[in-house]
Design a protein around this motif. Structure first.
Motif, PDB file in Angstrom:
ATOM      1  N   PHE A 102       0.853  -1.416  -0.139  1.00  0.00           N
ATOM      2  CA  PHE A 102      -0.471   0.291  -0.234  1.00  0.00           C
ATOM      3  C   PHE A 102       0.704   1.574  -0.087  1.00  0.00           C
ATOM      4  N   PHE A 103       0.344   2.242  -0.816  1.00  0.00           N
ATOM      5  CA  PHE A 103       0.998   3.699  -0.434  1.00  0.00           C
ATOM      6  C   PHE A 103      -0.100   4.790   0.168  1.00  0.00           C
ATOM      7  N   ASP A 104      -0.687   5.488   0.567  1.00  0.00           N
ATOM      8  CA  ASP A 104      -1.591   6.420   1.002  1.00  0.00           C
ATOM      9  C   ASP A 104      -0.308   7.762   1.137  1.00  0.00           C
ATOM     10  N   VAL A 105      -1.057   8.628   1.103  1.00  0.00           N
ATOM     11  CA  VAL A 105      -0.703   9.605   1.527  1.00  0.00           C
ATOM     12  C   VAL A 105      -2.412  10.774   1.795  1.00  0.00           C
ATOM     13  N   TYR A 106      -2.110  11.191   2.911  1.00  0.00           N
ATOM     14  CA  TYR A 106      -3.016  11.765   2.984  1.00  0.00           C
ATOM     15  C   TYR A 106      -2.519  13.412   3.554  1.00  0.00           C
ATOM     16  N   MET A 107      -3.961  14.111   2.886  1.00  0.00           N
ATOM     17  CA  MET A 107      -3.997  15.435   2.748  1.00  0.00           C
ATOM     18  C   MET A 107      -4.848  15.915   3.815  1.00  0.00           C
ATOM     19  N   SER A 108      -4.753  15.379   4.574  1.00  0.00           N
ATOM     20  CA  SER A 108      -5.519  16.241   5.954  1.00  0.00           C
ATOM     21  C   SER A 108      -5.437  15.594   6.961  1.00  0.00           C
ATOM     22  N   ASN A 109      -5.590  15.951   8.345  1.00  0.00           N
ATOM     23  CA  ASN A 109      -5.711  15.506   9.890  1.00  0.00           C
ATOM     24  C   ASN A 109      -6.226  16.235  10.159  1.00  0.00           C
ATOM     25  N   GLY A 110      -7.125  15.560  11.954  1.00  0.00           N
ATOM     26  CA  GLY A 110      -7.461  16.398  12.559  1.00  0.00           C
ATOM     27  C   GLY A 110      -6.753  17.792  13.937  1.00  0.00           C
ATOM     28  N   TRP A 111      -5.375  18.048  13.227  1.00  0.00           N
ATOM     29  CA  TRP A 111      -4.702  19.275  13.374  1.00  0.00           C
ATOM     30  C   TRP A 111      -4.956  20.637  12.492  1.00  0.00           C
ATOM     31  N   VAL A 112      -5.011  20.278  11.353  1.00  0.00           N
ATOM     32  CA  VAL A 112      -5.224  21.596  10.604  1.00  0.00           C
ATOM     33  C   VAL A 112      -5.473  22.720  11.168  1.00  0.00           C
ATOM     34  N   SER A 113      -5.019  23.938  11.529  1.00  0.00           N
ATOM     35  CA  SER A 113      -5.464  25.269  11.435  1.00  0.00           C
ATOM     36  C   SER A 113      -5.384  26.255  10.962  1.00  0.00           C
ATOM     37  N   THR A 114      -6.140  27.264  11.003  1.00  0.00           N
ATOM     38  CA  THR A 114      -5.565  28.539   9.900  1.00  0.00           C
ATOM     39  C   THR A 114      -6.005  29.813  10.397  1.00  0.00           C
TER      40      THR A 114
ATOM     41  N   PHE B 134      -3.609  23.863   0.862  1.00  0.00           N
ATOM     42  CA  PHE B 134      -4.472  22.925  -0.363  1.00  0.00           C
ATOM     43  C   PHE B 134      -4.037  21.390   0.119  1.00  0.00           C
ATOM     44  N   ILE B 135      -3.084  21.686   1.138  1.00  0.00           N
ATOM     45  CA  ILE B 135      -2.817  20.196   1.338  1.00  0.00           C
ATOM     46  C   ILE B 135      -3.158  19.585   2.877  1.00  0.00           C
ATOM     47  N   GLY B 136      -3.872  19.899   3.233  1.00  0.00           N
ATOM     48  CA  GLY B 136      -4.109  19.758   4.468  1.00  0.00           C
ATOM     49  C   GLY B 136      -3.701  20.262   5.571  1.00  0.00           C
ATOM     50  N   ARG B 137      -2.997  20.981   5.951  1.00  0.00           N
ATOM     51  CA  ARG B 137      -1.685  20.990   6.531  1.00  0.00           C
ATOM     52  C   ARG B 137      -2.133  22.420   7.184  1.00  0.00           C
ATOM     53  N   SER B 138      -1.823  22.717   8.488  1.00  0.00           N
ATOM     54  CA  SER B 138      -1.921  24.191   8.880  1.00  0.00           C
ATOM     55  C   SER B 138      -1.318  25.765   8.243  1.00  0.00           C
ATOM     56  N   THR B 139      -1.830  26.491   8.359  1.00  0.00           N
ATOM     57  CA  THR B 139      -1.259  27.469   8.086  1.00  0.00           C
ATOM     58  C   THR B 139      -1.128  28.734   8.505  1.00  0.00           C
ATOM     59  N   ASP B 140      -0.407  29.753   9.062  1.00  0.00           N
ATOM     60  CA  ASP B 140      -0.691  30.588   9.647  1.00  0.00           C
ATOM     61  C   ASP B 140       0.257  31.886   9.291  1.00  0.00           C
TER      62      ASP B 140
END
Length: 201
Positions: A76-88, A161-167
């Motif tokens: 398997f090869f999985d790419v994660y574009m979001s998680n529960g810790w994302v914030s802006t 746009f890739i599911g990471r926090s932006t600050d």
């Protein structure tokens, strides 16, 4: 400083993988160009490129995982574009002020706050040092400040746009780090000029 150490260790994996690819591509490029090679310039460029790969791996490359499923035996090869810790955060200094406040509900908060503040600053400082060292035309405060601001804006914009926090505070701290790196370069330049060892490519 375990947090910074973790980032550095994660960066090394990408840098090691990138090394043979970079060497092959660079050798082909230099042979086609058919011009004298400045060995010092090439070493510094290689260091800077691999540093860039390391930074990209921790900022704009999505989280991923691969392996073999123990139940099915399938790869398997999985790419994660979001998680529960994302914030802006679009409010300047909001995150920075939060780090500077006491948090009695989290153990080791002071260490976490310092690691995040210093990490966001000094992980980007090499940009301010290597860019004017490698490209003389960019040896100015304005150019380095714009490059630092542009690079960090690109990183934060991509993270959105890739599911990471932006600050926006990351942009501020990263740009400060680039400028500090340029300050270190200017100090080095004064000593290097006195020894006549500056060699721009």
């Amino acid at each position: 400083m375990w947090l910074i150490s973790m980032y550095v260790i994660n960066m090394l994996g990408y840098m090691i993988v990138a090394f043979p690819i970079y060497v092959i591509v660079r050798i082909v490029f230099l042979k086609r160009r058919k011009q004298p090679v400045n060995k010092l310039h090439e070493v510094l460029l290689a260091l800077f490129v691999h540093y860039g790969v390391g930074i990209a791996s921790q900022t704009i490359i999505p989280k991923w995982a691969m392996g073999v499923d123990v139940d099915t035996g399938k790869f398997f090869f999985d790419v994660y574009m979001s998680n529960g810790w994302v914030s802006t955060n679009a409010i300047p200094f909001k995150t920075i002020s939060g780090y500077l406040q006491v948090n009695e509900y989290m153990d080791g908060w002071d260490s976490i706050a310092i690691a995040n503040l210093l990490g966001n600053i000094f992980l980007f400082s090499p940009i301010g040092f290597f860019v004017p060292l490698l490209w003389r035309k960019l040896d100015s405060f304005k150019a380095i400040a714009l490059i630092g601001f542009g690079v960090t804006c690109f990183i934060e914009g991509t993270q959105y746009f890739i599911g990471r926090s932006t600050d926006i505070d990351d942009i501020i701290l990263n740009t400060i780090g680039v400028v500090i790196g340029y300050g270190v370069f200017l100090v080095w330049k004064v000593f290097a000029m006195s020894e006549k060892v500056i060699d721009h490519g």
